[in-house]
Design a protein around this motif. Structure first.
Motif, PDB file in Angstrom:
ATOM      1  N   GLU A  73      -2.148   8.326   5.593  1.00  0.00           N
ATOM      2  CA  GLU A  73      -2.824   7.035   5.451  1.00  0.00           C
ATOM      3  C   GLU A  73      -4.300   7.255   5.192  1.00  0.00           C
ATOM      4  O   GLU A  73      -4.952   8.053   5.883  1.00  0.00           O
TER       5      GLU A  73
ATOM      6  N   SER B 258      -0.785   4.233   1.936  1.00  0.00           N
ATOM      7  CA  SER B 258       0.123   5.045   2.753  1.00  0.00           C
ATOM      8  C   SER B 258       1.073   5.748   1.801  1.00  0.00           C
ATOM      9  O   SER B 258       1.705   5.096   0.957  1.00  0.00           O
TER      10      SER B 258
ATOM     11  N   ALA C  30      -1.262  13.436  -1.444  1.00  0.00           N
ATOM     12  CA  ALA C  30      -0.817  13.370  -0.047  1.00  0.00           C
ATOM     13  C   ALA C  30      -0.053  14.642   0.280  1.00  0.00           C
ATOM     14  O   ALA C  30       0.859  15.030  -0.450  1.00  0.00           O
TER      15      ALA C  30
ATOM     16  N   THR D  64      -6.413  14.474   9.618  1.00  0.00           N
ATOM     17  CA  THR D  64      -6.570  13.183  10.289  1.00  0.00           C
ATOM     18  C   THR D  64      -7.986  12.997  10.838  1.00  0.00           C
ATOM     19  O   THR D  64      -8.519  13.868  11.512  1.00  0.00           O
TER      20      THR D  64
ATOM     21  N   ARG E  72       0.817  -1.223   0.000  1.00  0.00           N
ATOM     22  CA  ARG E  72       0.000   0.000   0.000  1.00  0.00           C
ATOM     23  C   ARG E  72       0.848   1.269   0.000  1.00  0.00           C
ATOM     24  O   ARG E  72       0.319   2.359   0.189  1.00  0.00           O
ATOM     25  N   HIS E  73       2.169   1.132  -0.197  1.00  0.00           N
ATOM     26  CA  HIS E  73       3.026   2.311  -0.257  1.00  0.00           C
ATOM     27  C   HIS E  73       2.844   3.002  -1.610  1.00  0.00           C
ATOM     28  O   HIS E  73       3.119   2.431  -2.668  1.00  0.00           O
TER      29      HIS E  73
ATOM     30  N   GLY F 181       3.726   9.870   5.056  1.00  0.00           N
ATOM     31  CA  GLY F 181       3.053   8.809   5.800  1.00  0.00           C
ATOM     32  C   GLY F 181       1.554   8.974   5.897  1.00  0.00           C
ATOM     33  O   GLY F 181       0.915   8.290   6.707  1.00  0.00           O
TER      34      GLY F 181
END
Length: 240
Positions: free
Chosen positions: A229, A171, A223, A207, A142-143, A227
């Motif tokens: 997610e 992620s 993103a 978040t 999932r990177h 990191g």
């Protein structure tokens, strides 16, 4: 033209029972908001923190697809189908309640809090034989990509459910940009930010924010923090 709905983190319902600290994106238990009942067939999105050794005693469900995704810690599960297991971060669990099932969920560690997402979807078939599924996923997959973790197909990647729904987890590195394509006409996508900051179709999200988009086939994604997610729930917008 794409339509959307924004659910900021602080719009969620909140109930702190001491052993259980729960946030509800949609109306649940004593939290009722007629404007936040569901997103298509997505009925419940609970963000639960359970104290060490504590949990939910045996209780019933029927005619609901129940998905559990541990974010930290480990969760012990037992049910009336004879299943007994422990799930942890990197695992996904599904239970098709169908004609009826009893189960319990407890923090498997007496000293460490467990944080989990529990998600309920209305099924597209009622009164099916109850079933249980669990899978351990490769977190590396999932990177900087959307890793499929759930679908309607038993032979596809991830677990499967009785609904035309696809879940993905990702992620991402800061600045990574891509797009998400809706998997089936008539579906919408609900983005839930597990951590970090992202931008979806121009909407900035922090978040634990949630953002649903529908009446479109492709959704832009970026993103904003390292990191970051995200969980994407691609679901039918019409209840059967």
């Amino acid at each position: 033209m794409a339509q959307s709905v924004l659910h900021k983190e602080n719009m969620r319902g909140h109930a702190n029972h001491g052993w259980l600290d729960a946030h509800h994106t949609f109306s649940f238990a004593n939290h009722y908001n007629p404007e936040m009942m569901n997103f298509g067939v997505l009925r419940v999105l609970n963000d639960d923190r359970v104290a060490g050794g504590r949990g939910f005693g045996t209780h019933p469900h029927d005619n609901m697809e129940i998905i559990t995704i541990p974010l930290t810690g480990s969760l012990a599960h037992q049910d009336s189908m004879g299943n007994s297991s422990v799930i942890k971060n990197g695992d996904i669990q599904v239970m098709s309640a169908g004609t009826g099932v009893y189960h319990s969920e407890y923090n498997a560690d007496p000293d460490t809090e467990v944080n989990l997402l529990q998600i309920w979807l209305f099924p597209n078939k009622k009164n099916v034989t109850p079933r249980y599924g669990q899978q351990t996923l490769d977190l590396n997959e999932r990177h900087n990509r959307f890793q499929q973790v759930l679908s309607p197909n038993a032979d596809d990647e991830g677990v499967w459910i009785h609904q035309d729904a696809w879940f993905s987890l990702g992620s991402f590195d800061a600045g990574f940009e891509t797009s998400y394509r809706i998997r089936k006409e008539g579906n919408g996508a609900y983005f839930f930010v597990i951590g970090g900051k992202v931008t979806v179709n121009g909407q900035e999200l922090d978040t634990r924010d949630g953002y649903g988009v529908w009446d479109t086939s492709e959704i832009s994604f970026k993103a904003e923090t390292a990191g970051a997610e995200v969980l994407i729930m691609d679901v039918p917008m019409q209840l059967q």
